[in-house]
Design a protein around this motif. Structure first.
Motif, PDB file in Angstrom:
ATOM      1  N   ASN A 238     -36.359   1.334  14.361  1.00  0.00           N
ATOM      2  CA  ASN A 238     -35.745   2.629  13.889  1.00  0.00           C
ATOM      3  C   ASN A 238     -35.604   2.807  12.409  1.00  0.00           C
ATOM      4  N   LYS A 239     -35.996   1.644  11.914  1.00  0.00           N
ATOM      5  CA  LYS A 239     -36.049   1.478  10.332  1.00  0.00           C
ATOM      6  C   LYS A 239     -37.314   2.285   9.935  1.00  0.00           C
TER       7      LYS A 239
ATOM      8  N   SER B  90     -37.074   6.114  10.757  1.00  0.00           N
ATOM      9  CA  SER B  90     -36.212   6.884   9.789  1.00  0.00           C
ATOM     10  C   SER B  90     -36.837   7.154   8.455  1.00  0.00           C
TER      11      SER B  90
ATOM     12  N   ARG C  44     -37.821  10.733   6.880  1.00  0.00           N
ATOM     13  CA  ARG C  44     -37.400  11.137   5.713  1.00  0.00           C
ATOM     14  C   ARG C  44     -38.442  11.804   4.540  1.00  0.00           C
TER      15      ARG C  44
ATOM     16  N   ASN D 293     -36.296   4.250  21.250  1.00  0.00           N
ATOM     17  CA  ASN D 293     -36.706   4.937  19.882  1.00  0.00           C
ATOM     18  C   ASN D 293     -37.609   5.953  20.093  1.00  0.00           C
TER      19      ASN D 293
END
Length: 261
Positions: A104-105, A108, A112, A141
């Motif tokens: 997820n890191k 994300s 962005r 995910n």
């Protein structure tokens, strides 16, 4: 038309350098510039699997000034999760939470600085080893497919904790679903094959309907201990052989969607 998928593992350095050098375009970086040339020549689709950090840089530092450019090129250039950083078999014994959090890191940050269109729906987890819980975390995910290393009949290998029967079928070139995730073999790791041997090694795969080939980012750089000065020449050779034999480039997610129709 037969299909081939091309992915690149261990990516992060080029993002660090794009940010540090404040390029006008992401394709001013020689690494992405090379892939753009190959895209224009072979209609190549490229998927780059990302680490979250390396020494002196993490994805949260990646500039978002290129978001429009990532979006405009997302039809042939996609990004995905690979691992938190470069280490051996990072998820061999990991529970659901660790894998989910790391995945997820990375996702994300891709959303962005790039775009939802740039985030691939398939990936290769670093070293291709997870627990069954880790596999669930990757699926949760949003990843619908995984490419892994399964060896051959003489040197078999298991990826993603699949059972032996499934692994045996994948080893033969099949794309199979395991726990609702489509899994296929990486058929050639290009940086492990000598340039002169590429045509002969690919000849063993040309009867298949689909082929998966990959390479690692670090071999591109001259200051890397195991730098391969023929990096681009190897890629040209691989894609020339495949396209000359009526293979067409596609993302793995496109391949598995087509198989469901």
């Amino acid at each position: 038309m037969k299909k081939f998928c091309f992915t690149v593992d261990d990516n992060i350095r080029f993002l660090k350098e794009i940010t540090e050098r404040n390029y006008t375009s992401i394709f001013d970086h020689p690494y992405l510039g090379m892939y753009k040339r190959l895209h224009e020549k072979f209609n190549l689709e490229v998927q780059l699997n990302l680490f979250y950090f390396m020494e002196g840089f993490e994805l949260s530092q990646m500039s978002d000034k290129y978001k429009k450019e990532w979006t405009e090129n997302s039809h042939w250039l996609k990004l995905s999760f690979h691992s938190l950083f470069e280490n051996v078999c990072p998820y061999e014994n990991s529970d659901y939470n660790e894998v989910f959090t790391d995945c997820n890191k990375v996702n994300s940050e891709i959303l962005r600085f790039a775009s939802p269109h740039s985030l691939a729906k398939t990936t290769t987890v670093h070293f291709c080893v997870t627990t069954s819980a880790g596999l669930e975390a990757v699926k949760d995910n949003g990843y619908k497919g995984l490419l892994g290393l399964f060896g051959d009949s003489e040197n078999p290998r298991i990826s993603y904790s699949v059972d032996n029967e499934t692994a045996s079928e994948i080893r033969k070139g099949k794309v199979l679903s395991f726990n609702d995730v489509s899994i296929a073999s990486i058929d050639m790791v290009i940086n492990t094959v000598k340039l002169s041997d590429i045509p002969r090694e690919l000849a063993k795969l040309l009867s298949r309907d689909s082929v998966r080939v990959m390479i690692h980012e670090q071999y591109f750089y001259e200051d890397y201990t195991y730098h391969q000065s023929d990096f681009e020449e190897k890629l040209n050779t691989v894609f020339s052989v495949l396209t000359d034999n009526e293979f067409e480039s596609c993302f793995f997610e496109e391949l598995i969607e087509k198989k469901k129709i």
